[in-house]
Scaffold this motif. Sequence first.
Motif, mmCIF file in Angstrom:
data_model
loop_
_atom_site.group_PDB
_atom_site.id
_atom_site.type_symbol
_atom_site.label_atom_id
_atom_site.label_comp_id
_atom_site.label_asym_id
_atom_site.label_seq_id
_atom_site.Cartn_x
_atom_site.Cartn_y
_atom_site.Cartn_z
ATOM 1 N N LEU A 229 0.843 -1.209 -0.023
ATOM 2 C CA LEU A 229 0.011 0.100 -0.040
ATOM 3 C C LEU A 229 0.740 1.295 0.028
ATOM 4 O O LEU A 229 0.461 2.258 -0.389
ATOM 5 C CB LEU A 229 -1.019 0.111 1.225
ATOM 6 C CG LEU A 229 -2.202 -0.957 1.277
ATOM 7 C CD1 LEU A 229 -3.027 -1.012 2.389
ATOM 8 C CD2 LEU A 229 -2.964 -0.847 -0.200
ATOM 9 N N MET A 230 1.974 1.332 0.792
ATOM 10 C CA MET A 230 3.101 2.457 0.820
ATOM 11 C C MET A 230 3.359 2.670 -0.786
ATOM 12 O O MET A 230 3.527 3.522 -1.185
ATOM 13 C CB MET A 230 3.953 2.177 1.546
ATOM 14 C CG MET A 230 4.799 3.243 1.783
ATOM 15 S SD MET A 230 4.296 5.081 1.969
ATOM 16 C CE MET A 230 3.685 4.861 3.878
ATOM 17 N N LEU A 231 3.837 1.391 -1.304
ATOM 18 C CA LEU A 231 4.358 1.538 -2.695
ATOM 19 C C LEU A 231 3.291 2.053 -3.678
ATOM 20 O O LEU A 231 3.622 2.944 -4.451
ATOM 21 C CB LEU A 231 4.801 0.248 -3.480
ATOM 22 C CG LEU A 231 6.220 -0.223 -2.969
ATOM 23 C CD1 LEU A 231 6.389 -1.620 -3.148
ATOM 24 C CD2 LEU A 231 7.323 0.537 -3.260
ATOM 25 N N GLU A 232 2.183 1.737 -3.622
ATOM 26 C CA GLU A 232 0.802 2.122 -4.330
ATOM 27 C C GLU A 232 0.871 3.436 -4.133
ATOM 28 O O GLU A 232 0.822 4.482 -5.228
ATOM 29 C CB GLU A 232 -0.506 1.469 -3.993
ATOM 30 C CG GLU A 232 -1.453 1.832 -4.882
ATOM 31 C CD GLU A 232 -2.846 1.314 -4.303
ATOM 32 O OE1 GLU A 232 -3.336 0.418 -4.831
ATOM 33 O OE2 GLU A 232 -3.308 2.006 -3.485
ATOM 34 N N ALA A 233 0.652 3.916 -2.928
ATOM 35 C CA ALA A 233 0.680 5.526 -2.526
ATOM 36 C C ALA A 233 1.621 6.304 -3.325
ATOM 37 O O ALA A 233 1.531 7.385 -3.918
ATOM 38 C CB ALA A 233 0.554 5.871 -1.199
ATOM 39 N N LEU A 234 2.940 5.993 -3.184
ATOM 40 C CA LEU A 234 4.061 6.536 -3.659
ATOM 41 C C LEU A 234 3.964 6.708 -5.211
ATOM 42 O O LEU A 234 4.035 7.721 -5.884
ATOM 43 C CB LEU A 234 5.385 5.796 -3.289
ATOM 44 C CG LEU A 234 5.921 6.145 -1.811
ATOM 45 C CD1 LEU A 234 6.992 5.334 -1.679
ATOM 46 C CD2 LEU A 234 6.252 7.657 -1.635
ATOM 47 N N MET A 235 3.601 5.503 -5.747
ATOM 48 C CA MET A 235 3.570 5.399 -7.274
ATOM 49 C C MET A 235 2.222 6.324 -7.840
ATOM 50 O O MET A 235 2.569 7.267 -8.633
ATOM 51 C CB MET A 235 3.308 4.053 -7.597
ATOM 52 C CG MET A 235 3.598 3.813 -8.950
ATOM 53 S SD MET A 235 5.373 4.001 -9.428
ATOM 54 C CE MET A 235 5.287 5.396 -10.900
ATOM 55 N N ALA A 236 1.292 6.594 -6.993
ATOM 56 C CA ALA A 236 0.235 7.199 -7.416
ATOM 57 C C ALA A 236 0.458 8.400 -7.211
ATOM 58 O O ALA A 236 -0.056 9.396 -8.041
ATOM 59 C CB ALA A 236 -1.042 6.879 -6.653
ATOM 60 N N SER A 237 1.326 9.127 -6.233
ATOM 61 C CA SER A 237 1.452 10.334 -5.989
ATOM 62 C C SER A 237 2.449 10.979 -7.161
ATOM 63 O O SER A 237 2.305 12.178 -7.653
ATOM 64 C CB SER A 237 1.904 10.714 -4.446
ATOM 65 O OG SER A 237 3.252 10.270 -4.485
ATOM 66 N N VAL A 238 3.305 10.318 -7.395
ATOM 67 C CA VAL A 238 4.318 10.481 -8.482
ATOM 68 C C VAL A 238 3.600 10.669 -9.609
ATOM 69 O O VAL A 238 3.848 11.727 -10.441
ATOM 70 C CB VAL A 238 5.507 9.374 -8.701
ATOM 71 C CG1 VAL A 238 6.160 9.791 -9.911
ATOM 72 C CG2 VAL A 238 6.349 9.615 -7.203
ATOM 73 N N ALA A 239 2.680 9.681 -10.285
ATOM 74 C CA ALA A 239 2.036 9.862 -11.556
ATOM 75 C C ALA A 239 0.987 10.998 -11.431
ATOM 76 O O ALA A 239 1.136 11.511 -12.440
ATOM 77 C CB ALA A 239 1.240 8.547 -11.591
ATOM 78 N N GLN A 240 0.253 11.238 -10.686
ATOM 79 C CA GLN A 240 -0.653 12.394 -10.621
ATOM 80 C C GLN A 240 -0.097 13.837 -10.504
ATOM 81 O O GLN A 240 -0.695 14.681 -10.740
ATOM 82 C CB GLN A 240 -1.691 12.135 -9.656
ATOM 83 C CG GLN A 240 -1.400 12.308 -7.927
ATOM 84 C CD GLN A 240 -2.407 11.877 -7.192
ATOM 85 O OE1 GLN A 240 -2.990 12.578 -6.372
ATOM 86 N NE2 GLN A 240 -2.527 10.900 -6.943
#
Length: 263
Positions: A229-240
Amino acid sequence: MNQTVAAAAAMLQIETQGRVLIVGLNRPAKRNALNDGLILDIERCFASLPEDIGAVVVHGIGGHFSAGLDLSELTERDATAGLMHSRMWHRVFDIIQHCRVPVIAALQGAVIGGGLELACSTHIRVADPSVYYALPEGSRGIFVGGGGSMRLPRLIGVHRMADMMLTGRVYKAEEGMSLGFAQYLTEAGGALPKAIELAERVAQNAPLTNFAVLQALPLIAEASPQTGLMLEALMASVAQSDQEAKNRIRDFLERKAGKVKPG
Ligand SMILES: COc1cc(/C=C/C(=O)SCCNC(=O)CCNC(=O)[C@H](O)C(C)(C)COP(=O)(O)OP(=O)(O)OC[C@H]2O[C@@H](n3cnc4c(N)ncnc43)[C@H](O)[C@@H]2OP(=O)(O)O)ccc1O
Protein backbone atom coordinates in the motif's frame (compact mmCIF):
# COMPACT_ATOMS: atom_id res chain seq x y z
CA MET A 1 2.73 -2.47 -41.45
CA ASN A 2 4.49 0.28 -43.25
CA GLN A 3 8.20 0.42 -42.72
CA THR A 4 11.05 -1.97 -42.10
CA VAL A 5 13.23 -0.16 -39.57
CA ALA A 6 15.98 -2.60 -38.88
CA ALA A 7 17.46 -5.57 -40.56
CA ALA A 8 20.01 -5.47 -37.76
CA ALA A 9 18.97 -8.83 -36.42
CA ALA A 10 19.48 -11.76 -38.74
CA MET A 11 16.88 -13.99 -37.11
CA LEU A 12 14.28 -11.33 -36.43
CA GLN A 13 11.96 -9.52 -38.77
CA ILE A 14 11.51 -6.07 -37.27
CA GLU A 15 8.96 -3.53 -38.46
CA THR A 16 7.30 -0.44 -37.07
CA GLN A 17 3.67 0.57 -37.30
CA GLY A 18 3.28 4.01 -35.80
CA ARG A 19 4.69 3.77 -32.26
CA VAL A 20 4.52 -0.06 -32.22
CA LEU A 21 7.59 -2.20 -32.84
CA ILE A 22 6.63 -5.56 -34.35
CA VAL A 23 9.25 -8.23 -33.74
CA GLY A 24 8.93 -11.49 -35.69
CA LEU A 25 10.94 -14.56 -34.66
CA ASN A 26 12.20 -15.54 -38.08
CA ARG A 27 13.42 -19.15 -38.13
CA PRO A 28 10.33 -20.76 -39.61
CA ALA A 29 12.18 -23.77 -41.04
CA LYS A 30 13.06 -24.72 -37.44
CA ARG A 31 9.67 -23.65 -36.07
CA ASN A 32 11.40 -20.65 -34.46
CA ALA A 33 13.41 -22.90 -32.15
CA LEU A 34 15.46 -20.61 -29.91
CA ASN A 35 19.17 -21.00 -30.60
CA ASP A 36 21.85 -18.70 -29.16
CA GLY A 37 21.75 -16.47 -32.25
CA LEU A 38 18.03 -15.85 -31.96
CA ILE A 39 18.15 -15.27 -28.19
CA LEU A 40 20.99 -12.75 -28.60
CA ASP A 41 19.14 -11.02 -31.45
CA ILE A 42 16.14 -10.64 -29.12
CA GLU A 43 18.41 -9.15 -26.46
CA ARG A 44 19.93 -6.65 -28.91
CA CYS A 45 16.50 -5.67 -30.16
CA PHE A 46 15.08 -4.97 -26.70
CA ALA A 47 18.25 -3.33 -25.45
CA SER A 48 18.12 -0.75 -28.26
CA LEU A 49 14.43 0.15 -28.45
CA PRO A 50 13.98 3.44 -30.31
CA GLU A 51 12.87 6.29 -28.00
CA ASP A 52 9.59 6.87 -29.83
CA ILE A 53 8.38 3.27 -29.47
CA GLY A 54 5.40 2.95 -27.09
CA ALA A 55 4.75 -0.81 -27.22
CA VAL A 56 6.23 -4.00 -28.69
CA VAL A 57 4.53 -7.00 -30.27
CA VAL A 58 6.43 -10.30 -30.46
CA HIS A 59 5.21 -13.03 -32.82
CA GLY A 60 6.49 -16.03 -34.74
CA ILE A 61 6.87 -16.11 -38.53
CA GLY A 62 5.53 -19.19 -40.32
CA GLY A 63 2.52 -20.22 -38.26
CA HIS A 64 4.31 -21.10 -35.01
CA PHE A 65 5.36 -18.90 -32.12
CA SER A 66 8.29 -21.07 -31.04
CA ALA A 67 9.19 -24.76 -30.61
CA GLY A 68 11.36 -23.83 -27.62
CA LEU A 69 15.02 -24.42 -27.00
CA ASP A 70 17.02 -25.45 -30.07
CA LEU A 71 17.70 -29.01 -28.99
CA SER A 72 20.54 -29.42 -31.47
CA GLU A 73 22.65 -26.97 -29.42
CA LEU A 74 21.87 -28.60 -26.08
CA THR A 75 23.74 -31.83 -26.75
CA GLU A 76 27.08 -29.95 -26.88
CA ARG A 77 26.85 -28.49 -23.36
CA ASP A 78 28.26 -29.73 -20.06
CA ALA A 79 26.75 -28.66 -16.71
CA THR A 80 28.76 -25.43 -16.44
CA ALA A 81 27.90 -24.37 -19.98
CA GLY A 82 24.28 -25.30 -19.28
CA LEU A 83 24.22 -23.08 -16.21
CA MET A 84 25.69 -20.13 -18.12
CA HIS A 85 23.23 -20.74 -20.96
CA SER A 86 20.26 -20.72 -18.63
CA ARG A 87 21.52 -17.51 -17.00
CA MET A 88 21.79 -15.93 -20.46
CA TRP A 89 18.13 -16.74 -21.13
CA HIS A 90 17.24 -15.30 -17.70
CA ARG A 91 19.03 -12.08 -18.58
CA VAL A 92 17.26 -11.74 -21.93
CA PHE A 93 13.77 -12.61 -20.67
CA ASP A 94 14.27 -10.23 -17.71
CA ILE A 95 14.97 -7.44 -20.21
CA ILE A 96 11.60 -8.21 -21.82
CA GLN A 97 9.75 -8.40 -18.51
CA HIS A 98 11.30 -5.14 -17.32
CA CYS A 99 10.99 -3.38 -20.66
CA ARG A 100 10.07 0.31 -20.31
CA VAL A 101 7.07 -0.26 -22.64
CA PRO A 102 4.42 -3.01 -22.69
CA VAL A 103 5.31 -6.15 -24.63
CA ILE A 104 2.48 -8.17 -26.18
CA ALA A 105 2.90 -11.74 -27.47
CA ALA A 106 0.84 -12.78 -30.51
CA LEU A 107 0.67 -16.57 -30.26
CA GLN A 108 0.07 -19.09 -33.03
CA GLY A 109 0.79 -22.81 -33.40
CA ALA A 110 3.54 -24.24 -31.19
CA VAL A 111 4.18 -22.42 -27.91
CA ILE A 112 6.48 -25.02 -26.47
CA GLY A 113 9.12 -25.19 -23.73
CA GLY A 114 11.36 -22.14 -23.99
CA GLY A 115 8.84 -20.56 -26.39
CA LEU A 116 6.28 -20.68 -23.61
CA GLU A 117 8.88 -19.25 -21.22
CA LEU A 118 9.45 -16.39 -23.64
CA ALA A 119 5.70 -15.74 -23.78
CA CYS A 120 5.63 -15.75 -19.94
CA SER A 121 8.02 -12.80 -19.86
CA THR A 122 5.66 -10.61 -21.92
CA HIS A 123 2.88 -8.52 -20.37
CA ILE A 124 -0.15 -9.49 -22.46
CA ARG A 125 -0.67 -12.72 -24.42
CA VAL A 126 -3.03 -12.98 -27.39
CA ALA A 127 -3.67 -16.45 -28.81
CA ASP A 128 -5.41 -17.74 -31.89
CA PRO A 129 -7.16 -21.16 -32.01
CA SER A 130 -4.15 -22.90 -33.61
CA VAL A 131 -2.11 -22.44 -30.42
CA TYR A 132 -0.90 -25.47 -28.51
CA TYR A 133 1.11 -25.14 -25.31
CA ALA A 134 3.41 -27.86 -23.99
CA LEU A 135 6.35 -28.38 -21.66
CA PRO A 136 7.91 -31.60 -23.03
CA GLU A 137 11.08 -31.15 -20.95
CA GLY A 138 10.27 -34.32 -19.00
CA SER A 139 10.40 -36.47 -22.11
CA ARG A 140 13.70 -34.81 -23.13
CA GLY A 141 15.27 -35.42 -19.71
CA ILE A 142 15.72 -31.71 -18.99
CA PHE A 143 14.13 -28.94 -16.92
CA VAL A 144 12.90 -25.51 -17.89
CA GLY A 145 15.81 -23.05 -18.03
CA GLY A 146 14.32 -19.75 -19.19
CA GLY A 147 12.66 -18.56 -15.99
CA GLY A 148 9.55 -20.68 -16.52
CA SER A 149 9.61 -22.23 -13.06
CA MET A 150 9.49 -18.73 -11.59
CA ARG A 151 7.02 -17.05 -13.97
CA LEU A 152 4.56 -19.74 -15.06
CA PRO A 153 3.41 -20.79 -11.54
CA ARG A 154 2.62 -17.14 -10.87
CA LEU A 155 0.38 -17.14 -13.95
CA ILE A 156 -1.37 -20.52 -13.75
CA GLY A 157 -0.35 -22.07 -10.39
CA VAL A 158 2.37 -24.55 -9.38
CA HIS A 159 0.04 -27.56 -9.64
CA ARG A 160 -0.86 -26.77 -13.27
CA MET A 161 2.74 -26.24 -14.28
CA ALA A 162 3.62 -29.50 -12.54
CA ASP A 163 0.88 -31.23 -14.55
CA MET A 164 2.26 -29.76 -17.79
CA MET A 165 5.80 -30.87 -16.97
CA LEU A 166 4.99 -34.29 -15.58
CA THR A 167 2.48 -35.38 -18.22
CA GLY A 168 3.90 -33.41 -21.15
CA ARG A 169 0.24 -32.96 -22.11
CA VAL A 170 -0.62 -30.49 -24.83
CA TYR A 171 -2.87 -27.68 -23.62
CA LYS A 172 -5.07 -26.23 -26.33
CA ALA A 173 -5.68 -22.53 -26.93
CA GLU A 174 -9.01 -22.55 -25.04
CA GLU A 175 -7.41 -24.14 -21.99
CA GLY A 176 -4.63 -21.54 -21.98
CA MET A 177 -7.35 -18.91 -22.04
CA SER A 178 -9.42 -20.43 -19.24
CA LEU A 179 -6.29 -20.79 -17.07
CA GLY A 180 -5.57 -17.11 -17.55
CA PHE A 181 -2.31 -17.68 -19.44
CA ALA A 182 -3.61 -15.84 -22.49
CA GLN A 183 -5.81 -12.81 -21.95
CA TYR A 184 -7.30 -12.85 -25.46
CA LEU A 185 -8.40 -15.63 -27.82
CA THR A 186 -9.08 -14.49 -31.37
CA GLU A 187 -10.46 -16.05 -34.52
CA ALA A 188 -8.02 -18.00 -36.75
CA GLY A 189 -5.17 -15.76 -37.88
CA GLY A 190 -6.35 -12.96 -35.63
CA ALA A 191 -3.63 -12.95 -32.97
CA LEU A 192 -1.18 -10.61 -34.68
CA PRO A 193 -3.73 -7.97 -35.77
CA LYS A 194 -5.34 -8.05 -32.31
CA ALA A 195 -1.95 -7.76 -30.60
CA ILE A 196 -1.07 -4.78 -32.81
CA GLU A 197 -4.45 -3.14 -32.07
CA LEU A 198 -3.84 -3.57 -28.32
CA ALA A 199 -0.27 -2.30 -28.66
CA GLU A 200 -1.48 0.84 -30.45
CA ARG A 201 -3.95 1.41 -27.63
CA VAL A 202 -1.49 0.89 -24.74
CA ALA A 203 1.11 3.07 -26.50
CA GLN A 204 -1.31 6.00 -26.06
CA ASN A 205 -1.22 5.78 -22.25
CA ALA A 206 0.92 8.14 -20.23
CA PRO A 207 4.43 6.58 -20.16
CA LEU A 208 4.49 6.90 -16.38
CA THR A 209 1.28 4.89 -16.00
CA ASN A 210 2.67 2.11 -18.20
CA PHE A 211 5.92 2.24 -16.24
CA ALA A 212 4.00 1.90 -12.98
CA VAL A 213 2.01 -1.06 -14.29
CA LEU A 214 5.11 -2.86 -15.59
CA GLN A 215 7.58 -2.03 -12.83
CA ALA A 216 5.61 -1.28 -9.66
CA LEU A 217 2.49 -3.44 -9.92
CA PRO A 218 4.36 -6.81 -9.88
CA LEU A 219 6.31 -5.67 -6.79
CA ILE A 220 3.18 -4.40 -5.06
CA ALA A 221 1.31 -7.63 -5.80
CA GLU A 222 4.01 -9.69 -4.08
CA ALA A 223 4.69 -7.31 -1.19
CA SER A 224 3.20 -7.42 2.30
CA PRO A 225 -0.02 -5.35 2.53
CA GLN A 226 1.74 -2.57 4.42
CA THR A 227 4.65 -2.29 2.00
CA GLY A 228 2.38 -2.77 -1.02
CA LEU A 229 0.00 0.00 0.00
CA MET A 230 2.87 2.38 0.69
CA LEU A 231 4.39 1.60 -2.74
CA GLU A 232 0.99 2.15 -4.33
CA ALA A 233 0.58 5.52 -2.60
CA LEU A 234 4.07 6.60 -3.67
CA MET A 235 3.50 5.54 -7.27
CA ALA A 236 0.07 7.18 -7.37
CA SER A 237 1.43 10.48 -6.05
CA VAL A 238 4.34 10.49 -8.50
CA ALA A 239 2.01 9.75 -11.44
CA GLN A 240 -0.65 12.32 -10.57
CA SER A 241 1.87 15.09 -10.02
CA ASP A 242 3.34 14.57 -13.49
CA GLN A 243 2.41 17.24 -16.06
CA GLU A 244 1.19 14.53 -18.44
CA ALA A 245 -1.50 13.51 -15.94
CA LYS A 246 -2.48 17.13 -15.31
CA ASN A 247 -2.88 17.73 -19.07
CA ARG A 248 -4.92 14.59 -19.62
CA ILE A 249 -7.24 15.26 -16.67
CA ARG A 250 -7.70 18.90 -17.72
CA ASP A 251 -8.61 17.71 -21.26
CA PHE A 252 -11.28 15.44 -19.80
CA LEU A 253 -12.68 18.09 -17.48
CA GLU A 254 -12.83 20.55 -20.35
CA ARG A 255 -14.66 17.88 -22.32
CA LYS A 256 -11.96 17.74 -24.99
CA ALA A 257 -11.02 14.07 -24.74
CA GLY A 258 -10.85 10.92 -22.73
CA LYS A 259 -14.44 9.81 -22.16
CA VAL A 260 -14.63 6.12 -21.23
CA LYS A 261 -16.72 4.42 -23.91
CA PRO A 262 -18.97 1.55 -22.78
CA GLY A 263 -19.02 -1.56 -24.99
C1 LIG B 1 18.01 -27.26 -20.11
O1 LIG B 1 18.33 -25.92 -20.12
C2 LIG B 1 17.49 -25.09 -20.74
C3 LIG B 1 16.26 -25.49 -21.29
C4 LIG B 1 15.47 -24.58 -21.91
C5 LIG B 1 14.25 -24.92 -22.58
C6 LIG B 1 13.87 -26.16 -22.87
C7 LIG B 1 12.84 -26.46 -23.90
O2 LIG B 1 12.39 -25.63 -24.65
S1 LIG B 1 12.35 -28.11 -24.01
C8 LIG B 1 11.27 -28.15 -25.40
C9 LIG B 1 12.01 -28.33 -26.69
N1 LIG B 1 11.08 -28.42 -27.81
C10 LIG B 1 10.51 -29.54 -28.22
O3 LIG B 1 10.73 -30.59 -27.66
C11 LIG B 1 9.64 -29.44 -29.44
C12 LIG B 1 10.25 -30.20 -30.59
N2 LIG B 1 9.54 -29.95 -31.87
C13 LIG B 1 8.40 -30.57 -32.19
O4 LIG B 1 7.82 -31.32 -31.45
C14 LIG B 1 7.86 -30.29 -33.58
O5 LIG B 1 8.92 -29.83 -34.39
C15 LIG B 1 6.72 -29.25 -33.61
C16 LIG B 1 7.09 -27.97 -32.90
C17 LIG B 1 5.48 -29.86 -32.96
C18 LIG B 1 6.40 -28.85 -35.07
O6 LIG B 1 6.14 -30.01 -35.83
P1 LIG B 1 6.18 -29.94 -37.41
O7 LIG B 1 5.47 -28.71 -37.87
O8 LIG B 1 5.72 -31.24 -37.93
O9 LIG B 1 7.73 -29.67 -37.77
P2 LIG B 1 8.96 -30.70 -37.73
O10 LIG B 1 9.05 -31.37 -39.04
O11 LIG B 1 8.93 -31.54 -36.51
O12 LIG B 1 10.17 -29.68 -37.53
C19 LIG B 1 10.61 -28.86 -38.62
C20 LIG B 1 12.09 -28.62 -38.42
O13 LIG B 1 12.28 -27.90 -37.21
C21 LIG B 1 13.17 -28.59 -36.35
N3 LIG B 1 12.82 -28.33 -34.96
C22 LIG B 1 11.58 -28.24 -34.44
N4 LIG B 1 11.67 -28.01 -33.12
C23 LIG B 1 12.97 -27.95 -32.82
C24 LIG B 1 13.69 -27.72 -31.61
N5 LIG B 1 13.07 -27.47 -30.45
N6 LIG B 1 15.03 -27.74 -31.65
C25 LIG B 1 15.68 -27.95 -32.81
N7 LIG B 1 15.06 -28.16 -34.00
C26 LIG B 1 13.72 -28.16 -33.99
C27 LIG B 1 12.99 -30.05 -36.75
O14 LIG B 1 14.09 -30.81 -36.34
C28 LIG B 1 12.86 -29.92 -38.26
O15 LIG B 1 14.16 -29.71 -38.77
P3 LIG B 1 14.58 -30.39 -40.16
O16 LIG B 1 15.96 -29.93 -40.40
O17 LIG B 1 14.46 -31.86 -39.93
O18 LIG B 1 13.60 -29.91 -41.18
C29 LIG B 1 15.93 -23.29 -21.96
C30 LIG B 1 17.16 -22.89 -21.42
C31 LIG B 1 17.95 -23.83 -20.80
O19 LIG B 1 19.17 -23.51 -20.31
